[in-house]
Structures are given as structure tokens and as C-alpha cells.
Design a protein around this motif. Structure first.
Motif, PDB file in Angstrom:
ATOM      1  N   GLY A 273      97.745  15.990 -26.648  1.00 34.91           N
ATOM      2  CA  GLY A 273      96.873  16.372 -27.755  1.00 34.91           C
ATOM      3  C   GLY A 273      95.715  15.403 -27.901  1.00 34.91           C
ATOM      4  N   GLN A 274      96.033  14.103 -27.834  1.00 34.27           N
ATOM      5  CA  GLN A 274      94.978  13.089 -27.977  1.00 34.27           C
ATOM      6  C   GLN A 274      93.977  13.193 -26.824  1.00 34.27           C
ATOM      7  OE1 GLN A 274      95.024  11.577 -30.752  1.00 34.27           O
ATOM      8  NE2 GLN A 274      97.154  11.900 -31.350  1.00 34.27           N
ATOM      9  N   LEU A 275      94.511  13.376 -25.608  1.00 34.11           N
ATOM     10  CA  LEU A 275      93.626  13.471 -24.450  1.00 34.11           C
ATOM     11  C   LEU A 275      92.726  14.700 -24.565  1.00 34.11           C
ATOM     12  CD1 LEU A 275      96.237  12.371 -21.788  1.00 34.11           C
ATOM     13  CD2 LEU A 275      94.085  11.177 -22.252  1.00 34.11           C
ATOM     14  N   ALA A 276      93.302  15.799 -25.058  1.00 33.07           N
ATOM     15  CA  ALA A 276      92.502  17.017 -25.208  1.00 33.07           C
ATOM     16  C   ALA A 276      91.410  16.816 -26.253  1.00 33.07           C
ATOM     17  CB  ALA A 276      93.402  18.196 -25.595  1.00 33.07           C
ATOM     18  N   MET A 277      91.765  16.127 -27.357  1.00 35.12           N
ATOM     19  CA  MET A 277      90.750  15.860 -28.386  1.00 35.12           C
ATOM     20  C   MET A 277      89.673  14.919 -27.853  1.00 35.12           C
ATOM     21  SD  MET A 277      92.812  15.329 -31.922  1.00 35.12           S
ATOM     22  CE  MET A 277      94.563  15.455 -31.666  1.00 35.12           C
ATOM     23  N   SER A 278      90.065  14.062 -26.910  1.00 34.52           N
ATOM     24  CA  SER A 278      89.085  13.110 -26.384  1.00 34.52           C
ATOM     25  C   SER A 278      88.058  13.814 -25.506  1.00 34.52           C
ATOM     26  CB  SER A 278      89.787  11.986 -25.603  1.00 34.52           C
ATOM     27  OG  SER A 278      90.127  12.402 -24.290  1.00 34.52           O
ATOM     28  N   ARG A 279      88.424  14.973 -24.928  1.00 32.67           N
ATOM     29  CA  ARG A 279      87.503  15.711 -24.058  1.00 32.67           C
ATOM     30  C   ARG A 279      87.547  17.206 -24.368  1.00 32.67           C
ATOM     31  NH1 ARG A 279      86.034  12.303 -19.638  1.00 32.67           N
ATOM     32  NH2 ARG A 279      86.362  10.232 -20.516  1.00 32.67           N
ATOM     33  N   PRO A 280      86.833  17.610 -25.401  1.00 33.92           N
ATOM     34  CA  PRO A 280      86.861  19.030 -25.780  1.00 33.92           C
ATOM     35  C   PRO A 280      86.327  19.951 -24.686  1.00 33.92           C
ATOM     36  CG  PRO A 280      85.906  17.683 -27.530  1.00 33.92           C
ATOM     37  CD  PRO A 280      86.037  16.804 -26.337  1.00 33.92           C
ATOM     38  N   GLY A 281      85.548  19.405 -23.745  1.00 34.53           N
ATOM     39  CA  GLY A 281      84.989  20.243 -22.701  1.00 34.53           C
ATOM     40  C   GLY A 281      85.967  20.533 -21.564  1.00 34.53           C
ATOM     41  N   VAL A 282      87.118  19.906 -21.592  1.00 24.58           N
ATOM     42  CA  VAL A 282      88.087  20.089 -20.508  1.00 24.58           C
ATOM     43  C   VAL A 282      89.239  20.958 -21.010  1.00 24.58           C
ATOM     44  CG1 VAL A 282      89.679  18.912 -18.954  1.00 24.58           C
ATOM     45  CG2 VAL A 282      87.473  17.870 -19.518  1.00 24.58           C
ATOM     46  N   ARG A 283      89.643  21.884 -20.161  1.00 22.07           N
ATOM     47  CA  ARG A 283      90.731  22.777 -20.539  1.00 22.07           C
ATOM     48  C   ARG A 283      92.068  22.128 -20.189  1.00 22.07           C
ATOM     49  NH1 ARG A 283      91.913  28.558 -17.830  1.00 22.07           N
ATOM     50  NH2 ARG A 283      93.739  29.006 -19.090  1.00 22.07           N
TER      51      ARG A 283
ATOM     52  N   PRO B 257      91.180  25.100 -25.161  1.00 23.75           N
ATOM     53  CA  PRO B 257      90.351  26.052 -24.417  1.00 23.75           C
ATOM     54  C   PRO B 257      89.273  25.430 -23.531  1.00 23.75           C
ATOM     55  CG  PRO B 257      89.651  25.951 -26.709  1.00 23.75           C
ATOM     56  CD  PRO B 257      90.849  25.057 -26.584  1.00 23.75           C
ATOM     57  N   GLY B 258      88.931  24.172 -23.759  1.00 19.44           N
ATOM     58  CA  GLY B 258      87.861  23.581 -22.949  1.00 19.44           C
ATOM     59  C   GLY B 258      86.493  24.129 -23.263  1.00 19.44           C
ATOM     60  N   SER B 259      86.304  24.543 -24.536  1.00 23.70           N
ATOM     61  CA  SER B 259      85.035  25.153 -24.934  1.00 23.70           C
ATOM     62  C   SER B 259      83.938  24.123 -25.145  1.00 23.70           C
ATOM     63  CB  SER B 259      85.233  25.919 -26.247  1.00 23.70           C
ATOM     64  OG  SER B 259      85.540  24.984 -27.281  1.00 23.70           O
ATOM     65  N   GLY B 260      84.339  22.866 -25.243  1.00 25.04           N
ATOM     66  CA  GLY B 260      83.349  21.838 -25.540  1.00 25.04           C
ATOM     67  C   GLY B 260      83.240  21.530 -27.021  1.00 25.04           C
TER      68      GLY B 260
END
Ligand code: ADP
Ligand code: MG
Length: 582
Positions: free
Chosen positions: A175-185, A199-202
């Protein structure tokens, strides 16, 4: 035992301990490598809490076949060439320790293919040694499978919690990693079932929807903008949690644990949250790489800032502005009593009016700051009170006032608490004789006869540490022999007959909190509560008007320092409905 150099395998396992503490650390390192390789999509598969399998697959740049064995050598990295490069670091990794550390405590298979190569290459490692290598068809990118983690490190295995707990750590890490890079799915697969996905929407808010759920995410407040140094989301005060687990910070796209910054966020909620409640926050900071030291922790989770104070102030101010801009007067809902702020973080939204529609309290209707003596600390942003005309007092407890849209009920104790609380923000200021000036700060009274305080041994032991805080609040204490102190001055807002009890309670309260800022905060709340007019006290119309004038000059006129509402609104439309006219 004589001194001996450890065999490389043993040394490797020991060194690995710093980097690979638990399954979630493996996930972190592998995902960070994928991010550094420019991946746009990363999938993580775990089995049995990561102990039997962790597989991370990315679509990043890949590793050239000839470099595969090198990737598993300690201190081998493609990310920096010298220590100086850390000044310009844009990658998450740089120590070249993750892959060798993981290979020292697990079985690892890595398959990778660069865009330029027609097929992939793979290596298999056991006990840190390559036992098999070759070529194999693979899509561009890298896939790392880690099996039998810690199977040969019983000491480590013993300290691990249940697979469920380890899974929770992995889940949180992702979760933290995903929040750190919203552009990555990101996709998580747990024992064959789909777990968290972003979703990696950015857009950070899309990750937060995936992480907290749509209902919670919809209530979050936006902080700053991506063009500035600070951006992200924080919770409104009514959406608090019992722990700090939902405070996430990212610096230059790196998830960091920075206690001081988490504290800056909490400071921004001062007086808006009840004690023991913590906000949700996901905030990104951008700082020049040269101002950031990431090389102080083997897992790179902690960082050090060169200009910590500035950054602290930036965070606190940004969050505070968002919060004061959001607060609105709660409405009476269909005649029911206004609920208190929830203490369970549950659904409180119904108790609060929707964020103020632009026309609700038009700027033109805002009262000019009254001429009365009020603290200067009130920023204009928080002045969200409507113009109110006092009609009377109810039950010697509530001020009843008429406003632009109906009736307003003001809790006199809470209103006064808020006023005193903010006045204390300015620190103590002695009024000596002439009583000149009221520009902010807290007035203190010099006692004609110093009061003798007898304190318990526990209190006495702690008092020196609390002295600065007490002095800042206006208490002038002086040691006076075994276990006794002389009180020479005190905040003017406290009645004389309460002083002894007030100091004693304050010291007790301060005893329980360790952080310095926390001391001050508790003391402020405690004093404001003690000094404020009580429910049941009759007020003259002039006193009530004066209180409202003072209240509207505070930064947060809508919530008392404990986070409870000060004002409740009964709109004209609600009244008309009740009378059957609507
Ligand atoms: P570091 O990340 O600190 O450089 P690691 O041990 O994590 O050290 O990785 C060693 C090297 O292997 C990296 O510098 C990188 O060149 C390469 N590497 C590791 N994982 C990947 C990946 N998923 N995609 C591309 N290259 C990778
Ligand atoms: Mg790495």
C-alpha cells in the motif's frame, strides 16, 4: 574462541539481517528495484505470508544477461558510481545489498530480459551461490521468485509472527509503495487470490480509494498542489483513528518513516482532535536530493533532512491551511441532538454539514475583527463564523444567536476554551503594573504572596524537565527545599484558589507525555479548560457579545481544543420544514 574471519556464507547471512528483517522487507526491496528499473506495472505474489513464495514481476528495463551474476554480488549496483552520487540520487536503491542479502537467506530465481535482447536469461541461487543459469524465453522486464525464505535461518524464523501477521506487513508495505508511485500499477496476489490493486492512473487519490475504500477517500482533504513542494491528502478532524498507522509520508517518491514529520502533521491538528486520536495522511514532499540523506538506515526507511525545521514548518502549515479552510458549522439534523465527534472513527459525516457551499457564509458577511482585546494569533483563513446577533442565553450554558441563516447555539464553555487556548499559543507575557498592550500571548499574574506547593517525589523528580513548558505558560516556580516549590506567578486566566491544584494536575498530566511539543499541547488544553467559563454561569448580553467577538478571531472557531463542536446551527429551512411551511 580465537578470533576468526567468518566463512562468507555465514557473514552473508549476518549482513542480510539488516536488510531482510521479514518477508515484507523482501517485497520492499524487490519492488524498489522494479521501480528503479522504470516499471509501469508490478505484480507481487505471496504464499504463506511470503515464507514459501514471494514473486515480483515487473515490466521495467531488465538486466543484460552478462550482468546477471553481478547483480547478486554484495555492493554491486548500477545506480551510483561513488558516494558523491548520493547528492543527486534519483533511485530508491544504491547500496547494492538487497539481492545478495535475499539470496543469503532464501532460494532465488531471477529471470530478466532487456528490450534489446531477443530472449531472457535466468539464474538460480542457493545459499548465496549460483547453482544454475541459462537462457529462457521471457517478456521484457524482470521476475524474481524468492522461496523458502529463512528456511535455513532458524533464529530469524523464530522471531517471525504468524503468516497472517507477516501478510499484513506485506499488504501494508505494498500500500505504501503504491501510494509512493501513483503512476505505477500494482497488483497483489495472496495465496492465489486477488488482493490490493492500484490502477496506476497517476492520481494519488485513486490509490487512496483502492487503499481506504471509496467512502473514506471521498472525505479526505487535498493538501497543496503537485507543483509545490508538498501535496497529498489528509483526513478531516472527524475522521480520526486510534493509531498513527495511517500517516504515510513520501519524500521524492520514497516512502519514509520520519517521526518528526508525522509529528508536524499531528501538530497541525492541534486542538482539532481529541487526545489519543490520530489523523489519516498521505503526503508527498519534494526536496532537493542534496538536502536529503537516505544513507542512514540499511533498509533506507529513515531519512535525514538538511533543513528539517523548514520542512517541518512547510508540512505543518500546509496541513493546517487545508484544515482551517475546511471547517464548517455543524447543522442540527432533523431536530436530533448534535452528535459528538465519534471516538471510533466511524461514520460521522451525517453530523456535519457538507463542506460549506460558497454562498453559505459569503465573504461580505464576515465580521471585521472586533476591537476587543484578542490574540493576534488568529489567521484570517480560519474566520468562518457568520455574523451573529445575541438573542439570549439558554440554561446558563448556551448562547442563543441569530445569524444570516437561522439560529446558532454556541457552547459558552467550549467557545471560551478555544479563545484561551489560542491565546496561550503566543506564550506568556507578564503584565507589570501598567498592563500595557494586549497584542497576543498569555497574561500572567504576579502573586503578592507566593504560594507554597508540596509535590510528591514522583512529581518533584519530573518537575525540572517540565519547567520550561510551565514557564512558557506563565508559571514561575522556584525550588524551595525538599519536595516544595514556590509559585510566584501564574497565568492570569486561572482563579487564585485553583492555582495549587492546577499546577499539581498539570505536572501529573505532563508526566504522562514524553514528547516536548506534546507537553505544551496537553498543558494548553488543560489550562484552557480550567480557565474557561463553565456551563451554568449566567452571562450578561455584553459578555456574550464579547465572547463571540473573541471567538471569531480565533483560527478555529468551530471546534473546541478537544475536538468537539462549539456551534450548532438550525437553519431557516429546517425551521420552516418543522413548522410545515417548507
Ligand atoms: P541496488 O538496488 O541498491 O542497486 P540490488 O541488490 O537491489 O542493489 O540490485 C542490484 C542491481 O541489480 C541493481 O543495481 C540493478 O542494476 C539490478 N536490478 C535488480 N533488480 C532489478 C530489476 N527488477 N530490474 C532491473 N534491474 C534490476
Ligand atoms: Mg535495490
Amino acid at each position: 574462541m580465537p578470533i576468526r574471519v567468518l566463512p562468507p556464507q555465514e557473514a552473508g547471512k549476518i549482513a542480510a539481517g539488516e536488510v531482510v528483517e521479514r518477508p515484507a522487507s523482501v517485497v520492499k526491496e524487490l519492488v524498489e528495484n522494479a521501480l528503479d528499473a522504470g516499471a509501469t506495472s508490478i505484480s507481487v505474489e505471496v504464499r504463506e505470508g511470503g515464507l514459501s513464495l514471494i514473486r515480483v514481476v515487473d515490466d521495467g528495463a531488465g538486466i543484460p544477461p552478462s550482468e546477471l551474476p553481478l547483480a547478486f554480488q554484495r555492493h554491486a549496483t548500477s545506480k551510483i558510481g561513488s558516494l558523491d552520487d548520493l547528492q543527486r540520487l534519483s533511485t530508491l536503491g544504491f547500496r547494492g545489498e538487497a539481492l545478495p542479502s535475499i539470496a543469503a537467506v532464501a532460494e532465488v530465481t531471477l529471470v530478466s530480459r532487456t528490450a534489446g535482447d531477443s530472449s531472457g536469461a535466468y539464474v538460480v541461487l542457493r545459499r548465496g551461490q549460483i547453482v544454475e543459469e541459462g537462457t529462457r524465453g521471457a517478456p521484457p522486464g524482470t521476475a524474481v521468485a524468492v522461496r523458502r525464505l529463512f528456511a535455513e535461518v532458524p533464529a530469524r524464523l523464530k522471531f517471525l509472527k504468524s503468516p497472517r501477521t507477516e501478510l499484513a506487513h506485506i499488504h501494508n508495505m505494498l500500500g505504501q509503495l503504491a501510494m509512493s508511485r501513483p503512476g505505477v500499477r500494482f497488483r497483489l496476489l495472496v495465496d492465489g487470490r486477488r488482493g490490493f490493486e492500484s490502477p496506476g492512473s497517476g492520481r494519488l487519490i485513486d490509490v487512496l480509494v483502492a487503499w481506504h475504500g471509496g467512502q473514506t477517500a471521498a472525505r479526505l482533504l487535498e493538501v497543496g498542489g503537485e507543483t509545490g513542494g508538498l501535496w497529498g491528502y489528509v483526513s478531516p478532524p472527524e475522521l480520526a483513528r486510534a493509531t498513527r498507522a495511517d500517516i504515510s509520508l513520501f519524500v521524492n517518491g520514497r516512502w519514509v518513516q520520519a517521526r518528526s514529520l508525522a509529528y508536524a502533521i499531528e501538530e497541525a491538528y492541534q486542538g482539532l482532535l481529541p487526545p489519543g486520536r490520530h489523523p489519516l495522511a498521505a503526503l508527498h514532499l519534494r526536496v532537493p536530493p542534496a538536502d536529503l540523506d537516505v544513507n542512514i538506515h540499511p533498509a533506507k526507511a529513515e531519512v535525514r533532512f538538511r533543513r528539517e525545521r523548514d520542512i517541518f514548518a512547510l508540512v505543518q502549515k500546509g496541513v493546517r491551511e487545508t484544515l482551517t479552510g475546511h471547517l464548517t458549522v455543524p447543522s442540527v439534523v432533523s431536530g436530533a441532538a448534535m452528535p459528538h465527534l465519534p471516538t471510533d472513527g466511524g461514520d460521522a459525516s451525517r453530523g456535519f454539514a457538507a463542506p460549506a457551499a460558497p454562498g453559505l457564509f459569503p465573504a461580505a458577511a464576515m465580521p471585521a475583527p472586533g476591537p476587543a482585546a484578542v490574540a493576534q494569533t488568529a489567521p484570517a483563513t480560519g474566520a468562518r463564523l457568520p455574523v451573529m446577533r445575541v438573542l439570549g442565553q439558554m440554561d446558563a450554558t448556551f448562547i442563543v444567536a441569530e445569524g444570516p441563516d437561522g439560529i446558532y447555539l454556541v457552547d459558552q464553555h467550549r467557545a471560551h476554551e478555544r479563545v484561551l487556548y489560542e491565546r496561550m499559543a503566543g506564550g506568556a507575557r507578564r503584565v507589570d503594573g501598567d498592563g500595557e498592550g494586549h497584542e497576543g500571548g498569555l497574561e500572567t499574574q504576579l502573586l503578592l504572596e507566593p504560594l507554597v506547593l508540596a509535590l510528591s517525589p514522583r512529581q518533584t523528580a519530573f518537575l525540572p524537565a517540565a519547567m520550561a513548558t510551565l514557564a512558557a505558560l506563565g508559571f514561575d516556580l522556584e525550588p524551595f527545599g525538599e519536595g516544595t516549590y514556590l509559585l510566584r506567578a501564574a497565568p492570569a486566566l486561572l482563579p487564585q484558589d485553583q492555582l495549587v491544584a492546577a499546577v499539581s494536575t498539570l505536572v501529573d498530566e505532563l508526566l504522562e507525555s514524553e514528547v516536548a511539543g506534546d507537553l505544551r499541547e496537553r498543558a494548553r488544553r488543560g489550562l484552557a479548560c480550567r480557565g474557561a467559563i463553565k456551563a451554568g454561569q449566567a452571562l450578561s448580553p455584553a459578555e456574550m457579545r464579547e465572547l463571540l467577538v473573541q471567538l471569531e478571531s480565533t483560527a478555529s472557531p468551530l471546534l473546541c481544543p478537544h475536538g468537539d463542536p462549539i456551534i450548532v446551527h438550525l437553519s431557516k429551512a429546517q425551521l420552516e420544514r418543522q413548522f410545515g411551511r417548507g
